[in-house]
Design an enzyme around this catalytic site. Structure first.
Site, PDB file in Angstrom:
ATOM      1  N   LYS A  36      84.010  18.846  21.702  1.00  0.00           N
ATOM      2  CA  LYS A  36      84.393  20.089  22.383  1.00  0.00           C
ATOM      3  C   LYS A  36      83.626  21.235  21.730  1.00  0.00           C
ATOM      4  CE  LYS A  36      87.324  21.323  25.691  1.00  0.00           C
ATOM      5  NZ  LYS A  36      87.307  20.653  27.001  1.00  0.00           N
ATOM      6  N   THR A  67      87.982  15.280  24.877  1.00  0.00           N
ATOM      7  CA  THR A  67      87.558  16.536  24.261  1.00  0.00           C
ATOM      8  C   THR A  67      88.674  17.586  24.355  1.00  0.00           C
ATOM      9  OG1 THR A  67      86.525  17.431  26.279  1.00  0.00           O
ATOM     10  CG2 THR A  67      85.158  16.047  24.826  1.00  0.00           C
ATOM     11  N   ASP A  68      89.525  17.472  25.365  1.00  0.00           N
ATOM     12  CA  ASP A  68      90.660  18.394  25.461  1.00  0.00           C
ATOM     13  C   ASP A  68      91.621  18.184  24.294  1.00  0.00           C
ATOM     14  OD1 ASP A  68      92.076  20.439  27.235  1.00  0.00           O
ATOM     15  OD2 ASP A  68      93.642  18.916  26.967  1.00  0.00           O
ATOM     16  N   ARG A 116      53.584  47.488   3.812  1.00  0.00           N
ATOM     17  CA  ARG A 116      54.170  47.332   5.140  1.00  0.00           C
ATOM     18  C   ARG A 116      55.681  47.265   5.056  1.00  0.00           C
ATOM     19  NH1 ARG A 116      53.680  40.914   6.907  1.00  0.00           N
ATOM     20  NH2 ARG A 116      54.600  40.044   4.999  1.00  0.00           N
ATOM     21  N   GLN A 137      56.789  34.048   3.064  1.00  0.00           N
ATOM     22  CA  GLN A 137      57.032  32.744   2.444  1.00  0.00           C
ATOM     23  C   GLN A 137      57.454  32.913   0.982  1.00  0.00           C
ATOM     24  OE1 GLN A 137      54.551  33.476   4.497  1.00  0.00           O
ATOM     25  NE2 GLN A 137      53.908  31.697   5.718  1.00  0.00           N
ATOM     26  N   ASN A 147      60.033  37.123  11.155  1.00  0.00           N
ATOM     27  CA  ASN A 147      59.384  38.350  10.699  1.00  0.00           C
ATOM     28  C   ASN A 147      59.534  39.397  11.794  1.00  0.00           C
ATOM     29  OD1 ASN A 147      57.823  40.313   9.523  1.00  0.00           O
ATOM     30  ND2 ASN A 147      56.121  38.955   9.020  1.00  0.00           N
ATOM     31  N   HIS A 184      58.544  42.356  13.151  1.00  0.00           N
ATOM     32  CA  HIS A 184      57.365  43.190  12.963  1.00  0.00           C
ATOM     33  C   HIS A 184      57.644  44.661  13.283  1.00  0.00           C
ATOM     34  CE1 HIS A 184      55.069  39.554  12.435  1.00  0.00           C
ATOM     35  NE2 HIS A 184      55.421  39.106  13.638  1.00  0.00           N
TER      36      HIS A 184
END
Length: 286
Positions: A12, A57-58, A166, A209, A235, A237
């Site tokens: 579920k 699943t219930d 940066r 990295q 990343n 940017h």
């Protein structure tokens, strides 16, 4: 031609659960999304439609709510209770994924949803024991300086200029595997999160990295119960906007924050000699 059934499971997905603890005038709110996945003797239901070994699943959904009635401390502990409950009879392995959505307290009984950051736990149990993976997603971090990217490989299609200074921004997606179950879950989560943040802040980054490795290494240094850390760092940017057409300079002050495409850096950082991982599917979803 020979045909056979391969690996399989069922469960579920995304049961939404909110529990309010009302032990006093100052209430406690726990907001979770819980997914269950069971595996075992399921050949008959796939091959002949015989459902005798299928726990609906219930029923799995109902179990999530029933066990929540007994109280929820750390999500790792709740996941362990659920996974162990399901492992019996035809169910040979259970995986429970719990996401915790944070709320900021505004008063004794008032709360505000706090951002997109989510705490995670993935618990797998079978006849051999149980394995716990903690994690988080949506931890957005940004350094406005102390980041560069230079000296990279080039080919005929490379146009990226080198960056001596940066903005470095990411949204951390982290998983960490615990070596054992004798863990103070809440304390460990706080320590891991703090280690990730501290390493990001304190590392002069020559590449994302390098920052990723520093973050994983810091977690392993600080939290001895963790055997392995897996990180995915997009990343995010930030591009300096050219204001020259308007007669303006731009000394590193105005940026375009681009949402896509983005670089995606992924790696695992492991402790030497750590116990091997449990069932491979405990990393599912990463």
């Amino acid at each position: 031609m020979s045909i056979h059934l391969g690996a399989n499971c069922y469960g579920k997905a995304e049961c939404r659960l909110v529990r309010v603890d009302r032990d006093g005038p100052r209430h406690r709110l726990t907001d979770l999304t819980v997914s269950t996945s069971l595996a075992g003797r399921l050949e008959a239901t796939h091959l002949t439609g015989d459902n005798a070994d299928v726990l609906p699943t219930d029923t799995q959904k109902n179990t999530v709510y029933a066990l929540a009635r007994h109280g929820i401390t750390a999500i790792e502990a709740f996941g362990l209770d659920l996974a162990r409950h399901f492992v019996s009879g035809p169910v040979e392995q259970a995986r429970v994924t719990v996401e915790q959505h944070p709320w900021q307290r505004l008063g004794d009984h008032s709360f505000a949803r706090r951002g997109d950051e989510t705490r995670l736990a993935v618990v797998t149990a079978d006849a051999r024991g149980a394995w716990v993976v903690g994690g988080l997603t949506g931890l957005v971090l940004l350094n406005t300086t102390d980041s560069e990217f230079r000296g990279f490989a080039r080919d005929r299609y490379t146009t990226l200029p080198e960056a001596a200074d940066r903005i470095l921004a990411t949204a951390v997606d982290a998983r960490w595997r615990f070596d054992g179950l004798d863990v103070g879950w809440d304390e460990a989560y706080d320590d891991v999160r703090a280690a990730l943040v501290d390493a990001f802040v304190q590392t002069y980054s020559r590449s994302l990295q390098q920052t990723l490795y520093a973050m994983g290494e810091r977690v392993l240094d600080r939290v001895p119960q963790v055997a392995e850390v897996r990180l995915a760092l997009p990343n995010r940017h930030h591009f300096l906007v050219d204001l020259a057409p308007f007669g303006l300079d731009n000394p590193g002050e105005v940026y375009l924050a681009a949402d896509r495409p983005y670089g995606l850096i992924e790696a695992a950082v492991l402790r030497d000699g750590a116990a091997p991982a449990g069932p491979s599917w405990e990393w599912a979803g990463r």
